[in-house]
Design a protein around this motif. Sequence first.
Motif, PDB file in Angstrom:
ATOM      1  N   LEU A   1       0.852  -1.184   0.000  1.00 27.92           N
ATOM      2  CA  LEU A   1       0.000   0.000   0.000  1.00 27.92           C
ATOM      3  C   LEU A   1       0.891   1.238   0.000  1.00 27.92           C
ATOM      4  CD1 LEU A   1      -2.823   1.323   0.309  1.00 27.92           C
ATOM      5  CD2 LEU A   1      -2.488   1.144   2.785  1.00 27.92           C
ATOM      6  N   THR A   2       0.748   2.087  -1.026  1.00 29.17           N
ATOM      7  CA  THR A   2       1.604   3.273  -1.112  1.00 29.17           C
ATOM      8  C   THR A   2       0.930   4.550  -0.634  1.00 29.17           C
ATOM      9  OG1 THR A   2       1.012   3.518  -3.445  1.00 29.17           O
ATOM     10  CG2 THR A   2       3.064   2.394  -2.962  1.00 29.17           C
ATOM     11  N   ARG A   3      -0.410   4.610  -0.729  1.00 31.57           N
ATOM     12  CA  ARG A   3      -1.102   5.821  -0.288  1.00 31.57           C
ATOM     13  C   ARG A   3      -2.583   5.528  -0.092  1.00 31.57           C
ATOM     14  NH1 ARG A   3       0.218  11.314  -3.080  1.00 31.57           N
ATOM     15  NH2 ARG A   3       1.927  11.055  -1.642  1.00 31.57           N
ATOM     16  N   THR A   4      -3.167   6.210   0.898  1.00 33.95           N
ATOM     17  CA  THR A   4      -4.608   6.145   1.140  1.00 33.95           C
ATOM     18  C   THR A   4      -5.179   7.552   1.074  1.00 33.95           C
ATOM     19  OG1 THR A   4      -4.404   4.204   2.575  1.00 33.95           O
ATOM     20  CG2 THR A   4      -6.408   5.502   2.802  1.00 33.95           C
ATOM     21  N   TYR A   5      -6.238   7.714   0.313  1.00 33.52           N
ATOM     22  CA  TYR A   5      -6.973   8.974   0.240  1.00 33.52           C
ATOM     23  C   TYR A   5      -8.293   8.769   0.976  1.00 33.52           C
ATOM     24  CZ  TYR A   5      -3.756  10.089  -3.552  1.00 33.52           C
ATOM     25  OH  TYR A   5      -2.634  10.316  -4.304  1.00 33.52           O
ATOM     26  N   LYS A   6      -8.551   9.631   1.950  1.00 27.69           N
ATOM     27  CA  LYS A   6      -9.777   9.531   2.742  1.00 27.69           C
ATOM     28  C   LYS A   6     -10.589  10.803   2.587  1.00 27.69           C
ATOM     29  CE  LYS A   6      -7.542   6.885   6.399  1.00 27.69           C
ATOM     30  NZ  LYS A   6      -7.211   6.835   7.820  1.00 27.69           N
ATOM     31  N   GLY A   7     -11.856  10.702   2.901  1.00 26.41           N
ATOM     32  CA  GLY A   7     -12.635  11.919   2.993  1.00 26.41           C
ATOM     33  C   GLY A   7     -13.850  12.010   2.101  1.00 26.41           C
ATOM     34  N   TYR A   8     -13.982  11.160   1.106  1.00 27.14           N
ATOM     35  CA  TYR A   8     -15.195  11.275   0.314  1.00 27.14           C
ATOM     36  C   TYR A   8     -16.320  10.536   1.028  1.00 27.14           C
ATOM     37  CZ  TYR A   8     -14.995   6.563  -1.788  1.00 27.14           C
ATOM     38  OH  TYR A   8     -15.003   5.209  -1.993  1.00 27.14           O
ATOM     39  N   VAL A   9     -17.515  11.029   0.867  1.00 22.11           N
ATOM     40  CA  VAL A   9     -18.674  10.439   1.518  1.00 22.11           C
ATOM     41  C   VAL A   9     -19.288   9.421   0.565  1.00 22.11           C
ATOM     42  CG1 VAL A   9     -20.967  10.879   2.475  1.00 22.11           C
ATOM     43  CG2 VAL A   9     -19.117  12.529   2.838  1.00 22.11           C
ATOM     44  N   ASN A  10     -19.435   8.221   1.037  1.00 21.22           N
ATOM     45  CA  ASN A  10     -19.990   7.149   0.222  1.00 21.22           C
ATOM     46  C   ASN A  10     -21.383   6.819   0.734  1.00 21.22           C
ATOM     47  OD1 ASN A  10     -20.526   4.914  -1.288  1.00 21.22           O
ATOM     48  ND2 ASN A  10     -18.587   3.911  -0.898  1.00 21.22           N
ATOM     49  N   SER A  11     -22.387   7.503   0.212  1.00 23.31           N
ATOM     50  CA  SER A  11     -23.754   7.261   0.650  1.00 23.31           C
ATOM     51  C   SER A  11     -24.432   6.156  -0.154  1.00 23.31           C
ATOM     52  CB  SER A  11     -24.581   8.545   0.563  1.00 23.31           C
ATOM     53  OG  SER A  11     -24.618   9.002  -0.767  1.00 23.31           O
ATOM     54  N   GLN A  12     -23.797   5.722  -1.248  1.00 22.36           N
ATOM     55  CA  GLN A  12     -24.301   4.615  -2.049  1.00 22.36           C
ATOM     56  C   GLN A  12     -23.180   3.603  -2.196  1.00 22.36           C
ATOM     57  OE1 GLN A  12     -25.532   6.340  -5.716  1.00 22.36           O
ATOM     58  NE2 GLN A  12     -27.322   7.326  -4.840  1.00 22.36           N
ATOM     59  N   SER A  13     -23.533   2.361  -2.397  1.00 20.02           N
ATOM     60  CA  SER A  13     -22.513   1.317  -2.437  1.00 20.02           C
ATOM     61  C   SER A  13     -21.565   1.437  -3.623  1.00 20.02           C
ATOM     62  CB  SER A  13     -23.176  -0.058  -2.456  1.00 20.02           C
ATOM     63  OG  SER A  13     -23.826  -0.286  -1.233  1.00 20.02           O
ATOM     64  N   PHE A  14     -22.073   1.706  -4.821  1.00 21.44           N
ATOM     65  CA  PHE A  14     -21.225   1.765  -5.999  1.00 21.44           C
ATOM     66  C   PHE A  14     -21.203   3.196  -6.514  1.00 21.44           C
ATOM     67  CE2 PHE A  14     -22.218  -2.608  -5.541  1.00 21.44           C
ATOM     68  CZ  PHE A  14     -21.079  -3.267  -5.953  1.00 21.44           C
ATOM     69  N   VAL A  15     -20.100   3.886  -6.256  1.00 25.54           N
ATOM     70  CA  VAL A  15     -20.025   5.313  -6.560  1.00 25.54           C
ATOM     71  C   VAL A  15     -19.282   5.614  -7.850  1.00 25.54           C
ATOM     72  CG1 VAL A  15     -20.257   5.998  -4.170  1.00 25.54           C
ATOM     73  CG2 VAL A  15     -17.979   5.598  -5.105  1.00 25.54           C
TER      74      VAL A  15
END
Length: 108
Positions: free
Chosen positions: A80-94
Amino acid sequence: MARSSICCVKFNPFGYAFIAAACVDRKAYAYDVRKVVDPVHVFDGHTKTLTYVRFLDAQTMVSTGIDGCLKLWNISDSHLTRTYKGYVNSQSFVGLLVWRHGGLLGCG
């Protein structure tokens, strides 16, 4: 193949004989298409179901899941080289898009 339900499969567009699978078991798998019995690499790091995988370049894969994270992986060693966090996933397949020439990722 994966022992879990598969949500997405992508062929490697860079000439390598790999396919990647995003699975319900929170892992992504890379398989050699010439021998799909066991995965060549296992990418483990998401906390919830994976929804998409894409190849960013010949050495990098990106995965996304319903945990709200995008993760960049080194294909050769499953690191694992990088993780981006912060988007809101209100639906399963975005959705997940990769602009390879610009090095950009998009989801939502």
